[in-house]
Design an enzyme around this catalytic site. Structure first.
Site, mmCIF file in Angstrom:
data_model
loop_
_atom_site.group_PDB
_atom_site.id
_atom_site.type_symbol
_atom_site.label_atom_id
_atom_site.label_comp_id
_atom_site.label_asym_id
_atom_site.label_seq_id
_atom_site.Cartn_x
_atom_site.Cartn_y
_atom_site.Cartn_z
ATOM 1 N N CYS A 182 -94.137 -37.269 15.427
ATOM 2 C CA CYS A 182 -94.963 -37.778 14.333
ATOM 3 C C CYS A 182 -94.801 -39.302 14.213
ATOM 4 C CB CYS A 182 -94.673 -37.029 13.039
ATOM 5 S SG CYS A 182 -96.106 -37.042 11.950
ATOM 6 N N GLU A 209 -90.788 -28.945 15.732
ATOM 7 C CA GLU A 209 -89.524 -28.393 15.216
ATOM 8 C C GLU A 209 -89.729 -27.280 14.193
ATOM 9 O OE1 GLU A 209 -90.764 -31.364 14.564
ATOM 10 O OE2 GLU A 209 -90.273 -32.090 12.562
ATOM 11 N N HIS A 216 -95.400 -31.483 14.377
ATOM 12 C CA HIS A 216 -93.958 -31.215 14.227
ATOM 13 C C HIS A 216 -93.586 -29.932 14.971
ATOM 14 C CE1 HIS A 216 -93.025 -34.179 11.006
ATOM 15 N NE2 HIS A 216 -94.342 -34.099 10.847
#
Ligand code: GLN
Length: 541
Positions: A391, A519, A517
């Site tokens: 990001c 993650e 993202h």
């Protein structure tokens, strides 16, 4: 109109998890571990977090307050515990899984303004508690889940969690054996006396009893094993049977907690108390294999994570967990060095990155620490060190490249420098008219399609993916041709808006920036492919 189901038509069982004595005992991990065990027995389970603070959601909170903001598929900005729920259960959560006091009050006040209460005095009991009840029972609707586990944030005795405890009291009464309360407490060890102490637990249970709630199971966080004497003492003073005193001993990995809870038979006690049919013993083979690999890595890789919130590791929780998942799959332990972006620059870069085999530049907002991030990217780009920009990390990579390769020294993001002559990162069109801060970013899952042949295609092995977002700015397509001519390519884009979602640098061992993202989607069962490959390549450097 479809009639709402009455309580007696719902078979879902509701488990409430409260915390006593102190915060940070790991209610989220205990909730996720119990959920995992029930899921492994074949039950359909979901977990919900009720947060007693007045913010509508954690989206506007500084990460120093409660750690990272976790984003769900449907674009809710939520507490980081939802990340644990997804990482353990491998099933997505949604808006309904995180409720704050702010949301409850907002809903009640909106109803009051609409006149829904027909002139009644609007009060904590029953209006606020009814709204809380509604949010809990909502997850049980249509018998979609066998178990809803509701974790109450904060510590029993806090003023702000009172309406939640009162709601539990009412629901326990209404639902009978289809509900139970697990109270997580601390059994401190006093080194001077060489003794574990039960008094704080007794007091904490007493506080619960004053509120009319009798905990059914006590999960006791401890640094030393609980012997039978301690278990019987806790049972005696707290009105529970000894089998309902569950030891939760400190461990070096949160991923071991489900197995510890299995040994302590937490799931069995829950099934017995809620009179749920025992489907089968928990199937935890895959989980056990994961732990085995986690415990016996064959190599070690040093990864640097550069961000401005590194003093609080919870700020980057999902990235850190994703690296653990990816390392485990690669039979490799990831040693993470958290590097403060305000404390690095050209002058000390070599020293700060010494021994590091791969660098992640973290997501974030605002100007603080931006120069350190950009300087680090120059270094890893030139020294062929694997780089993963997430990001803001990707946006910094574009700024760095524009300044140092495209010879646009004033290039910047308009977030940091609104008047920059070269806005290579600019506010998204639909964000220009947005002025409110809460919940207004580009949030949640968006499709992402392959545009150019790329490493990421080899990594994903497919041409269409979906990833979660949380941002306001984007790569300015006006500069795209210039970037691509010099080797930094947008390889994946959003098929509708044409926004660049993945960028990759040619002729570099691993240089990938993602506007989303990844993650948020890495779980124990399905680690994220980008993290897996980043760790794999870094471990070979
Ligand atoms: N601040 C940047 C934006 O809003 C990046 C956000 C992030 O890293 N999550 O676009």
């Amino acid at each position: 109109m479809q009639q709402a189901m009455t309580n007696s038509e719902i078979n879902t069982r509701f488990i409430f998890v409260t915390g006593g004595v102190t915060s940070s005992l790991g209610k989220g991990i205990i909730s996720a571990s119990l959920a995992k065990l029930l899921q492994a027995r074949g039950y359909r389970v979901t977990i919900q977090k009720l947060d007693p603070y007045i913010n509508i959601d954690p989206g506007t909170l500084n990460p120093y307050e409660h750690g990272e903001c976790y984003v769900t598929e449907d674009g809710a900005e939520t507490d980081l515990d939802l990340g644990h729920y997804e990482r353990f259960l491998n099933t997505p959560t949604s808006q309904a899984n995180n409720v704050t006091t702010g949301k409850i009050y907002q809903a009640v006040i909106e109803k009051e303004r609409r006149g829904d209460y027909l002139g009644e005095t609007v009060q904590v009991i029953p209006h606020i508690t009814d709204e809380i009840k509604h949010r809990i029972l909502l997850l049980g609707e249509n018998n979609h889940y066998d178990f809803v586990i509701t974790e109450i944030g904060g510590t029993v005795g806090d003023i702000e969690s009172l309406p939640y405890i009162e709601t539990i009291r009412q629901l326990k009464w209404e639902l009978g054996t289809r509900s139970l309360v697990i109270h997580l407490t601390l059994i401190p060890y006093l080194a001077a006396a060489k003794e574990l102490k039960t008094k704080p637990t007794q007091h904490s249970v007493k506080t619960m009893l004053e509120y009319g709630v009798h905990p059914d199971i006590l999960v006791c966080r401890t640094e030393k094993p609980l012997n039978d004497g301690i278990r019987s003492k806790i049972a005696l003073f707290c009105n529970v049977d000894a089998s309902s005193v569950i030891e939760s001993i400190d461990t070096n990995s949160i991923y071991k907690v489900p197995l510890l809870m299995k040994e302590e038979q937490l799931d069995r006690v829950v099934l017995k108390k809620t009179r749920a049919p025992a489907l089968r013993a928990p199937r935890m083979k895959r989980w056990e294999q994961f732990i085995k690999k986690l415990e016996s890595p064959k190599t070690v890789v040093n990864i640097g994570l550069i961000g401005k919130y590194v003093e609080l590791v919870d700020s980057y929780k999902s990235i850190i967990e994703s690296l653990i998942h990816a390392g485990t799959i690669n039979n490799c332990r990831v040693d993470l060095r958290l590097i403060h972006s305000e404390h690095i620059g050209q002058e000390n870069m070599e020293e700060k990155l010494r021994g590091i085999s791969g660098v992640i530049v973290a997501p974030g907002f605002g100007d603080r620490g931006i120069d350190g991030k950009i300087a680090a990217i120059t270094y890893v780009r030139k020294h062929n060190i694997p780089f993963f920009g997430i990001c803001l990390g990707m946006q910094c990579a574009m700024v760095e490249f524009a300044r140092n390769v495209l010879s646009l020294p004033d290039a910047h993001s308009t977030e940091m420098h609104p008047e920059t002559p070269h806005p290579v990162i600019d506010i998204m069109e639909e964000q220009k008219k947005v002025h409110k801060k809460g919940g207004t970013m580009r949030l949640g899952a968006y499709p992402c399609a392959l545009k150019n042949p790329s490493r990421a295609f080899t990594i994903y092995g497919q041409t269409n993916i979906s990833e979660r977002h949380r941002h306001r700015y984007e790569l300015n397509n006006h500069y795209l041709e210039l970037f691509e001519k010099s080797g930094l390519k947008a390889t994946w884009i959003n098929p509708e808006s044409q926004l660049a979602e993945i960028v990759e640098l040619e002729d570099h061992p691993w240089f990938i920036g993602v506007q989303f993202h990844p993650e948020y989607k890495s779980t124990v069962d399905t680690p994220h492919p980008l993290f897996i490959d980043f760790v794999r390549v870094s471990s070979m450097i």
